[in-house]
Motif scaffolding. Structure first.
Motif, PDB file in Angstrom:
ATOM      1  N   SER A 220     -11.512  16.686  34.810  1.00 39.63           N
ATOM      2  CA  SER A 220     -10.931  16.743  33.624  1.00 39.63           C
ATOM      3  C   SER A 220     -12.086  16.095  32.653  1.00 39.63           C
ATOM      4  CB  SER A 220      -9.583  15.974  33.330  1.00 39.63           C
ATOM      5  OG  SER A 220      -8.653  16.465  34.042  1.00 39.63           O
ATOM      6  N   PHE A 221     -13.247  15.721  33.209  1.00 35.32           N
ATOM      7  CA  PHE A 221     -14.368  15.161  32.229  1.00 35.32           C
ATOM      8  C   PHE A 221     -14.685  16.361  31.307  1.00 35.32           C
ATOM      9  CE2 PHE A 221     -18.710  14.669  31.302  1.00 35.32           C
ATOM     10  CZ  PHE A 221     -18.816  13.536  30.941  1.00 35.32           C
ATOM     11  N   GLU A 222     -14.920  15.577  29.942  1.00 35.30           N
ATOM     12  CA  GLU A 222     -15.351  16.591  28.991  1.00 35.30           C
ATOM     13  C   GLU A 222     -16.209  15.654  27.921  1.00 35.30           C
ATOM     14  OE1 GLU A 222     -12.147  17.997  26.228  1.00 35.30           O
ATOM     15  OE2 GLU A 222     -10.984  18.542  28.024  1.00 35.30           O
ATOM     16  N   MET A 223     -17.487  16.509  27.619  1.00 38.33           N
ATOM     17  CA  MET A 223     -18.674  16.072  26.788  1.00 38.33           C
ATOM     18  C   MET A 223     -17.930  16.418  25.452  1.00 38.33           C
ATOM     19  SD  MET A 223     -21.221  14.173  28.055  1.00 38.33           S
ATOM     20  CE  MET A 223     -22.317  14.439  26.863  1.00 38.33           C
ATOM     21  N   THR A 224     -17.855  15.498  24.596  1.00 40.81           N
ATOM     22  CA  THR A 224     -17.283  15.954  22.974  1.00 40.81           C
ATOM     23  C   THR A 224     -18.663  16.134  22.145  1.00 40.81           C
ATOM     24  OG1 THR A 224     -17.395  13.454  22.682  1.00 40.81           O
ATOM     25  CG2 THR A 224     -15.064  14.616  23.384  1.00 40.81           C
ATOM     26  N   ASN A 225     -19.673  15.732  22.688  1.00 42.42           N
ATOM     27  CA  ASN A 225     -20.938  16.100  21.697  1.00 42.42           C
ATOM     28  C   ASN A 225     -22.175  16.161  22.695  1.00 42.42           C
ATOM     29  OD1 ASN A 225     -19.494  13.866  19.865  1.00 42.42           O
ATOM     30  ND2 ASN A 225     -20.432  15.302  18.580  1.00 42.42           N
ATOM     31  N   PRO A 226     -23.158  17.188  22.235  1.00 40.35           N
ATOM     32  CA  PRO A 226     -24.231  17.311  22.955  1.00 40.35           C
ATOM     33  C   PRO A 226     -25.050  15.818  23.305  1.00 40.35           C
ATOM     34  CG  PRO A 226     -24.300  18.871  21.278  1.00 40.35           C
ATOM     35  CD  PRO A 226     -23.165  17.515  20.882  1.00 40.35           C
ATOM     36  N   ARG A 227     -25.316  15.672  24.770  1.00 42.90           N
ATOM     37  CA  ARG A 227     -26.252  14.506  24.921  1.00 42.90           C
ATOM     38  C   ARG A 227     -27.773  15.033  24.984  1.00 42.90           C
ATOM     39  NH1 ARG A 227     -29.828  13.336  27.868  1.00 42.90           N
ATOM     40  NH2 ARG A 227     -29.433  15.316  29.187  1.00 42.90           N
ATOM     41  N   ASP A 228     -28.231  14.924  23.799  1.00 41.44           N
ATOM     42  CA  ASP A 228     -29.782  15.262  23.666  1.00 41.44           C
ATOM     43  C   ASP A 228     -30.872  14.281  23.902  1.00 41.44           C
ATOM     44  OD1 ASP A 228     -28.915  17.797  22.881  1.00 41.44           O
ATOM     45  OD2 ASP A 228     -29.254  17.322  20.479  1.00 41.44           O
ATOM     46  N   ALA A 229     -30.283  12.883  24.249  1.00 41.23           N
ATOM     47  CA  ALA A 229     -31.034  11.779  24.467  1.00 41.23           C
ATOM     48  C   ALA A 229     -30.408  11.068  25.478  1.00 41.23           C
ATOM     49  CB  ALA A 229     -31.567  11.122  23.127  1.00 41.23           C
ATOM     50  N   ASN A 230     -30.166   9.566  24.780  1.00 41.26           N
ATOM     51  CA  ASN A 230     -29.727   8.560  26.025  1.00 41.26           C
ATOM     52  C   ASN A 230     -28.134   8.173  25.642  1.00 41.26           C
ATOM     53  OD1 ASN A 230     -30.628   7.297  23.369  1.00 41.26           O
ATOM     54  ND2 ASN A 230     -30.655   5.411  24.396  1.00 41.26           N
ATOM     55  N   MET A 231     -27.445   8.875  24.824  1.00 42.85           N
ATOM     56  CA  MET A 231     -26.249   8.432  24.603  1.00 42.85           C
ATOM     57  C   MET A 231     -25.220   9.617  24.966  1.00 42.85           C
ATOM     58  SD  MET A 231     -26.078   6.394  20.958  1.00 42.85           S
ATOM     59  CE  MET A 231     -26.584   7.661  19.825  1.00 42.85           C
ATOM     60  N   LEU A 232     -23.839   9.214  25.586  1.00 47.60           N
ATOM     61  CA  LEU A 232     -22.975  10.279  25.887  1.00 47.60           C
ATOM     62  C   LEU A 232     -21.804   9.987  25.101  1.00 47.60           C
ATOM     63  CD1 LEU A 232     -24.958  10.013  28.611  1.00 47.60           C
ATOM     64  CD2 LEU A 232     -22.904  10.985  29.613  1.00 47.60           C
ATOM     65  N   PHE A 233     -21.199  10.850  24.488  1.00 46.02           N
ATOM     66  CA  PHE A 233     -19.536  11.004  24.021  1.00 46.02           C
ATOM     67  C   PHE A 233     -19.085  11.966  24.805  1.00 46.02           C
ATOM     68  CE2 PHE A 233     -22.693   9.196  20.733  1.00 46.02           C
ATOM     69  CZ  PHE A 233     -21.850   8.152  20.010  1.00 46.02           C
ATOM     70  N   CYS A 234     -17.989  11.181  25.435  1.00 44.54           N
ATOM     71  CA  CYS A 234     -17.303  12.120  26.338  1.00 44.54           C
ATOM     72  C   CYS A 234     -15.753  11.700  26.263  1.00 44.54           C
ATOM     73  CB  CYS A 234     -17.946  12.089  27.820  1.00 44.54           C
ATOM     74  SG  CYS A 234     -18.370  10.625  28.193  1.00 44.54           S
ATOM     75  N   LYS A 235     -14.861  12.367  27.063  1.00 46.16           N
ATOM     76  CA  LYS A 235     -13.660  11.944  27.285  1.00 46.16           C
ATOM     77  C   LYS A 235     -13.497  11.926  28.875  1.00 46.16           C
ATOM     78  CE  LYS A 235     -11.237  14.429  23.515  1.00 46.16           C
ATOM     79  NZ  LYS A 235     -10.521  13.467  23.104  1.00 46.16           N
ATOM     80  N   MET A 236     -12.778  10.938  29.530  1.00 45.59           N
ATOM     81  CA  MET A 236     -12.374  10.863  30.848  1.00 45.59           C
ATOM     82  C   MET A 236     -11.058  10.430  31.160  1.00 45.59           C
ATOM     83  SD  MET A 236     -15.532   9.114  32.975  1.00 45.59           S
ATOM     84  CE  MET A 236     -15.364   7.464  32.091  1.00 45.59           C
ATOM     85  N   PRO A 237     -10.429  10.785  32.186  1.00 43.04           N
ATOM     86  CA  PRO A 237      -8.936  10.298  32.305  1.00 43.04           C
ATOM     87  C   PRO A 237      -8.855   8.872  32.145  1.00 43.04           C
ATOM     88  CG  PRO A 237      -9.714  12.036  33.863  1.00 43.04           C
ATOM     89  CD  PRO A 237     -10.711  11.506  33.323  1.00 43.04           C
ATOM     90  N   ARG A 238      -7.732   8.424  31.686  1.00 38.77           N
ATOM     91  CA  ARG A 238      -7.679   6.975  31.778  1.00 38.77           C
ATOM     92  C   ARG A 238      -7.540   6.291  33.066  1.00 38.77           C
ATOM     93  NH1 ARG A 238      -3.362   6.974  29.013  1.00 38.77           N
ATOM     94  NH2 ARG A 238      -3.888   5.678  27.040  1.00 38.77           N
ATOM     95  N   ALA A 239      -7.351   6.987  34.102  1.00 37.32           N
ATOM     96  CA  ALA A 239      -7.320   6.396  35.623  1.00 37.32           C
ATOM     97  C   ALA A 239      -8.735   6.043  35.709  1.00 37.32           C
ATOM     98  CB  ALA A 239      -6.630   7.294  36.544  1.00 37.32           C
ATOM     99  N   ALA A 240      -9.710   7.092  35.451  1.00 38.60           N
ATOM    100  CA  ALA A 240     -11.104   6.839  35.803  1.00 38.60           C
ATOM    101  C   ALA A 240     -11.919   5.853  35.129  1.00 38.60           C
ATOM    102  CB  ALA A 240     -11.797   8.244  35.192  1.00 38.60           C
ATOM    103  N   HIS A 241     -11.227   5.646  33.733  1.00 38.22           N
ATOM    104  CA  HIS A 241     -11.585   4.348  32.814  1.00 38.22           C
ATOM    105  C   HIS A 241     -11.327   3.139  33.449  1.00 38.22           C
ATOM    106  CE1 HIS A 241     -13.315   6.355  29.361  1.00 38.22           C
ATOM    107  NE2 HIS A 241     -12.441   7.191  29.280  1.00 38.22           N
ATOM    108  N   ASN A 242      -9.999   3.155  33.823  1.00 37.86           N
ATOM    109  CA  ASN A 242      -9.383   1.811  34.610  1.00 37.86           C
ATOM    110  C   ASN A 242     -10.167   1.466  35.658  1.00 37.86           C
ATOM    111  OD1 ASN A 242      -7.467   1.501  32.392  1.00 37.86           O
ATOM    112  ND2 ASN A 242      -5.931   2.529  33.591  1.00 37.86           N
ATOM    113  N   ARG A 243     -10.598   2.241  36.573  1.00 37.71           N
ATOM    114  CA  ARG A 243     -11.218   2.222  37.888  1.00 37.71           C
ATOM    115  C   ARG A 243     -12.776   1.617  37.403  1.00 37.71           C
ATOM    116  NH1 ARG A 243      -8.876   6.894  39.595  1.00 37.71           N
ATOM    117  NH2 ARG A 243     -10.642   8.174  39.097  1.00 37.71           N
ATOM    118  N   ALA A 244     -13.175   2.193  36.492  1.00 34.34           N
ATOM    119  CA  ALA A 244     -14.635   1.832  36.169  1.00 34.34           C
ATOM    120  C   ALA A 244     -14.734   0.404  35.544  1.00 34.34           C
ATOM    121  CB  ALA A 244     -15.495   2.581  35.191  1.00 34.34           C
TER     122      ALA A 244
END
Length: 346
Positions: free
Chosen positions: A278-302
């Motif tokens: 279910s990971f999604e990139m919401t914008n292109p990663r052209d350089a060193n920044m990622l804008f994305c979506k992850m499941p809440r469970a993945a965020h909580n673990r991280a």
């Protein structure tokens, strides 16, 4: 596992060594130090601009606001993307330093200005003469605030419209070198050869303690900038400590190596996270920044495992996708990335 901002990264060891060396003995003040003479020559060489005026300030906000103050009068407007840094993150500094110039906000995918919309809006601006705000300048952010990168051709298209309408152009390059590395072009190709008049050439996000260069390709504007910098309280007395950072940055391609490391870290992080369900990139990663979506469970673990980055941590279903921003710096290690990915995967 610190992915909140490249601002939080340490300064490069080469820069710290240069600062210590610059601290020996005495040096002329207010930008008349010998190191600054070398910095000016280095930047002119890198940008293929032998007549360019070069000045150093301590922050990106200062660089942008002072640069724009030369291009836009109080009764004029600065065209920029509505998600540009000068609109979202500078607390009205451009308006303050210009004496009240307006920001006209434009749209476009991935925080890049739509060229057709810019042409339409700019052509329409000032149509009623004295009753309207007048055209002042165009400001482009590269890398954008959503992590995308304008190509040299895209910059040239926007600048041509600006030039045809008789207005100046500014490049906000807080992550200038990350964009440069991503494009594989030269500094000249991304700036004056594409039509840019003034550049905020950033270093703080890419391994410096705190220094940005303002590069003015029309030397006739130099004296005005000097006066504005002094009047605004941004002319350093012990200027050699700014000069030393920038000289180290430009020596032996340190600036390129640091940005290359940051961009490579961003690519590694993206590659790892794409393995998460279910990971999604919401914008292109052209350089060193990622804008994305992850499941809440993945965020909580991280986050529970010690990761730091921008997201909204809230209660809800474990599988709900949550937006986040992850930024890699020159000092981000493969081990940090792999640890973060492992935690997020669970």
């Amino acid at each position: 596992m610190y992915f909140a901002s490249d601002n939080a990264a340490p300064a490069a060891p080469e820069v710290m060594a240069a600062m210590a060396k610059a601290n020996e003995g005495y040096a002329a003040s207010y930008g008349t130090d010998d190191i600054m003479d070398r910095v000016t020559a280095q930047i002119r060489h890198e940008f293929e601009a032998p007549e360019a005026a070069v000045y150093l300030v301590s922050t990106g906000t200062t660089a942008n606001a002072l640069a724009l103050s030369m291009l836009a009068a109080p009764w004029q407007t600065i065209f920029c993307h509505r998600q540009s840094h000068i609109e979202e993150d500078e607390c009205g500094a451009p308006e303050f330093f210009t004496g009240g110039a307006k920001l006209t906000l434009l749209d476009g995918d991935n925080a890049k200005i739509d060229a057709d919309q810019f042409a339409r809006v700019a052509e329409h601006t000032g149509r009623l003469g004295v009753h309207n705000i007048q055209r002042g300048a165009l400001s482009i952010t590269n890398v954008t605030e959503l992590g995308s990168v304008y190509t040299c051709e895209e910059i040239a298209t926007l600048c041509k419209t600006a030039k045809d309408l008789g207005i100046g152009t500014h490049l906000d390059g807080a992550r200038f070198t990350n964009a440069l590395v991503a494009l594989g072009c030269t500094p000249a190709e991304m700036t004056w050869k594409a039509g840019i008049d003034v550049v905020s050439f950033g270093g703080t996000k890419n391994g410096l303690l705190g220094v940005e260069a303002v590069i003015i390709f029309d030397p006739a504007k130099a004296w005005e900038f000097e006066l504005r910098r002094k009047r605004g309280g941004h002319l350093f007395s012990k200027h050699r400590y700014l000069s030393a950072q920038m000289e180290a940055y430009l020596t032996d391609d340190l600036w390129i190596r640091l940005a290359t490391q940051a961009n490579a870290a961003g690519a590694r992080l993206e590659a790892g996270l794409t393995q998460i369900n279910s990971f999604e990139m919401t914008n292109p990663r052209d350089a060193n920044m990622l804008f994305c979506k992850m499941p809440r469970a993945a965020h909580n673990r991280a986050v529970d495992g010690g990761a730091m980055y921008y997201m909204e941590r809230s209660d809800g279903p474990d599988d709900e996708l949550i937006d986040c921003r992850l930024v890699c710096s020159w000092s981000t290690t493969d081990e940090e990335i792999d640890q973060f990915v492992a935690l997020a995967k669970g």
